[in-house]
Design an enzyme around this catalytic site. Sequence first.
Site, PDB file in Angstrom:
ATOM      1  N   SER A  74       1.119  32.887   5.596  1.00 18.46           N
ATOM      2  CA  SER A  74       2.546  32.604   5.387  1.00 18.46           C
ATOM      3  C   SER A  74       2.774  31.123   5.646  1.00 18.46           C
ATOM      4  O   SER A  74       2.164  30.543   6.548  1.00 18.46           O
ATOM      5  CB  SER A  74       3.407  33.428   6.341  1.00 18.46           C
ATOM      6  OG  SER A  74       3.358  34.785   5.984  1.00 18.46           O
ATOM      7  N   GLY A 132      -9.944  13.979   3.796  1.00 15.77           N
ATOM      8  CA  GLY A 132     -10.399  14.554   2.541  1.00 15.77           C
ATOM      9  C   GLY A 132     -10.515  16.051   2.604  1.00 15.77           C
ATOM     10  O   GLY A 132     -10.211  16.681   3.616  1.00 15.77           O
ATOM     11  N   HIS A 137     -14.169  27.091   2.461  1.00 16.20           N
ATOM     12  CA  HIS A 137     -12.968  26.259   2.500  1.00 16.20           C
ATOM     13  C   HIS A 137     -12.729  25.689   3.903  1.00 16.20           C
ATOM     14  O   HIS A 137     -12.369  24.536   4.063  1.00 16.20           O
ATOM     15  CB  HIS A 137     -11.774  27.101   2.047  1.00 16.20           C
ATOM     16  CG  HIS A 137     -10.506  26.329   1.902  1.00 16.20           C
ATOM     17  ND1 HIS A 137     -10.174  25.652   0.756  1.00 16.20           N
ATOM     18  CD2 HIS A 137      -9.493  26.119   2.771  1.00 16.20           C
ATOM     19  CE1 HIS A 137      -9.004  25.062   0.921  1.00 16.20           C
ATOM     20  NE2 HIS A 137      -8.555  25.323   2.129  1.00 16.20           N
ATOM     21  N   HIS A 156      -5.360  22.829  -4.184  1.00 16.49           N
ATOM     22  CA  HIS A 156      -4.883  24.213  -4.217  1.00 16.49           C
ATOM     23  C   HIS A 156      -5.237  24.795  -5.574  1.00 16.49           C
ATOM     24  O   HIS A 156      -4.394  25.316  -6.289  1.00 16.49           O
ATOM     25  CB  HIS A 156      -3.380  24.270  -3.925  1.00 16.49           C
ATOM     26  CG  HIS A 156      -3.048  25.215  -2.815  1.00 16.49           C
ATOM     27  ND1 HIS A 156      -1.928  25.997  -2.790  1.00 16.49           N
ATOM     28  CD2 HIS A 156      -3.731  25.529  -1.692  1.00 16.49           C
ATOM     29  CE1 HIS A 156      -1.924  26.734  -1.694  1.00 16.49           C
ATOM     30  NE2 HIS A 156      -3.000  26.468  -1.010  1.00 16.49           N
TER      31      HIS A 156
END
Lengths: 739, 231
Positions: free
Chosen positions: A313, A530, A49, A95
């Site tokens: 968080s 992107g 990621h 997500h």
Amino acid sequence: MIANQIPITPELVAQHGLKPDEYQRILDLIGREPTLTELGIFSAMWNEHCSYKSSRIHLKGLPTKAPWVIQGPGENAGVIDIGDGMAVVFKMESHNHPSFIEPYQGAATGCGGILRDVFTMGARPIAALNALRFGDPKHPRTRHLISGVVAGIGHYGNAFGVPTVGGQFGFHTRYDGNILVNAMAVGICRSDQIFYAAATGVGNPIVYLGSKTGRDGIHGATMASAEFDEGSEEKRPTVQVGDPFAEKLLLEACLELMASGSVIAIQDMGAAGLTCSAVEMGAKGDLGVELDLDSVPTREAAMSAYEMMLSESQERMLMVLDPAREEDAKAIFTKWGLDFAIVGYTTNDLKFRVKHGGEEMAVLPIKELGDEAPLYDRPWVPTPKAPVIAASDVPAPASLGKALLTLLGSPDLCSKRWVFEQYDHLILGNTVQRPGGDAAVVRIEDGPKGLAITCDVTPRYCENDPIEGGKQAVAEAWRNITAVGGRPLAITDNLNFGNPERPEIMGQFVGCLKGISEACVALDFPIVSGNVSLYNETQGRGILPTPTIGGVGVVDDVAKSATLAFKDAGEPIILIGETTGWLGASTYRAVIHQREDGAPPPVDLETERRNGNFVRGLIAHGKATAVHDLSDGGLAIALAEMAISGKIGALISALPEGIPAHAALFGEDQARYVLTTDDPEKVLSDAAAAGVPALCIGSTGGNALTLPDGESIPVSDLEHAHESWLPAYMSGALDVSEN
Amino acid sequence: MKSAVILFPGSNRERDAARALKAATGRESEIIWHGETALPDGTDIVVLPGGFSYGDYLRCGAIAARSPVMEAVRAHANRGGLVLGICNGFQILVESGLLPGALLRNSHLKFVCRMQHLKVERVGTPFTRDYRQGQVVEVAVAHGDGNYLADPETLARIEGEGLVAFRYCDASGNHLEGSPNGSMNAIAGVYSEKLNVLGMMPHPENLIDPLVGGTDGLGLFTSIAGGARAA
């Protein structure tokens, strides 16, 4: 508290998502065994990621430049110049993994993250969009996931105060185990007041702003870098919890702080939290960073360095401030009730040092953390060419009208009103074109300029032919912007694929990028930002390749933008572009015949450009009263949507010759538009002069859509078919097993 | 015509309100931070804007109703000054006791944003002098907690004294099938007894421009401006 010095076992390495050879790379780089905190930092920086280790090599060649591009990929978001001293800042990000595990919070924090990316650069968000893909409506989890995702997006965007103006929403059984939640945000700022992540100056304070750090989201980015298995439910604690109220305060405080002139560099804490943001600020500025975690505001007692460095968080920022302006900056944050803490300093030794309780928990070379991340040229195989399916080989329906009603009420083509009415799409008072059109149109301040914004991709095309599918996604975004009268300027891409360790998945990725690249070059439509989301795969079954394209264009005068609704009775209807009746990989074939095979419609980029420029010119000169692009479901669906929207019927008296009627009506040939005009002679003669195919196919009027075979469907029936399915499905009233 | 728009942490339609006021009055509003204890001298109207003050935590409007500035707003209202609460502003007004009733979660439990017809139930107030009695206007709704509720005595009093400002209706002004939120008697907005305080869930401030959905909301702001000019 977790001890920092523990033996690093192969199991521990594997739990951090690092392969044995990647761990060896760490040992070679630092010349010793890492501490636990250091291992955590590497896992955060080197997961798929954050490091793009499987995709980087292929992303390098993408077209990212144009005279109007101020900032391409590599920053928090892309930036383009739209004239008048104004710039547009935008990006799309996925997500997916968190939204499958915990749909409400996963989707909410997806929105929060992308909004933060935009205002981190100094822009006030003025529009949000989202592209959502869910599993088969029959799948037992689908309704639960939809209601959670939609409520989560609404919860965050509505409270934050940004209009959610459009997007995509589709179903397919290949998303049963991995839904897609791609969120896009668009903001506006002065082109000379853009803020970047690169730190400057040695000894400058690094300031932590926003919400306190908790134990949520630890290893979120690592979780999003692996396939799901049957134990994925247990990963819920890796999903963050969103607080749009805190984000709204953070937005106002950051913009106020930026206007005060005290910000040197700024980076939001997104994936991999404090680790990623601090390392990027230092590495981009060729500086070291020293953090003292004792100063980090925490909301839980006794957090370890490891936990603080990996927490995701939400609603947190890191800034490098002008030391002379520290007190002013603090006053602004105190006013907004947000935490403000100096947590470190920039240094000149190019090291990333983390201290906690007076002890050094990590000392790592800061540049290498990013630059030396593993880079894979993964093996790939090209996707086999799908056969071209002739229109004559696809059976015609017993009734064209019934087929049209079935398509209009199908899950993919039905109205998404149930979704967009849960999003505040009217706040800020600038939404000129609301959800449901080709592209959303949002006015900039008091106008007359505005933005045309859209999200597009047709995953079944990409599955059957990644190159043509990639081209088509870009071309459709370009076409949708054109259809409202906008000048397409740039795109953001959100590349969602399965497991890149499988050569056929890598082949899809490489193919789609090739198509995207070709289309961007041919249409002067560069990529400025992107995100890549791989491992959208569960127990060996990957999603359809889904490279979502978010397009942005400028509308010079929003009062002249075109809408798709029929405006008046008696207006000629003109079909622009060449129709061959392409039914391979079409919605018609998928819905009516449950077949998705075949080559998708080819995309001729030169034709695309010629036809689009012609239509844009008509709109600019006030020659088109209504315009709609042709895509899923072809001409018949476009006409039905225009009739429903305008509450005016139409008589279709002619179709392109030599093509079966069902192929002419439902075929998905590219580079086509349908429009109405009050000056048909002029439109047809201009089209002929420009070498653009144009055919008058009928005229508006009455209360029904009448097809060339004489079949007449009342507009109210069209509307009923279009509007009924989704609310009925979501209420549970629909027996989907028989659908 | 001097207007003040109160900014609470989490307000998000304060700019929209200020823009509508400017369109009607030609003057900029003052944006007043919730921590202030006084309104600017000569304030004619106070607007409590839409948004999610304090994140809607506890109850919508409950925390904002206890902000320092609300004492000044109350004093302004008691003097007969105009107060307009829109959406979250309406919630704050009922939470602070300046208006009767309460606003619950929408009956269908979802946020709703759509265009909605309203019937003007009472003209001749400082907020509606530019509308006709029974006029049907189309404005936006965008809320999750707009379900108006009052006890039977209060409801009877509001109805009896003509304090219902707007009611949800269909395009012809008739009873609406499918209320946006389940409000009692389809109530969309209510006045205080002296008609100088108005709270409403819909957003007239977003309907002031033909390019963005129409101008049906502008009348409310020109009414306010006209009244101030006449006074």
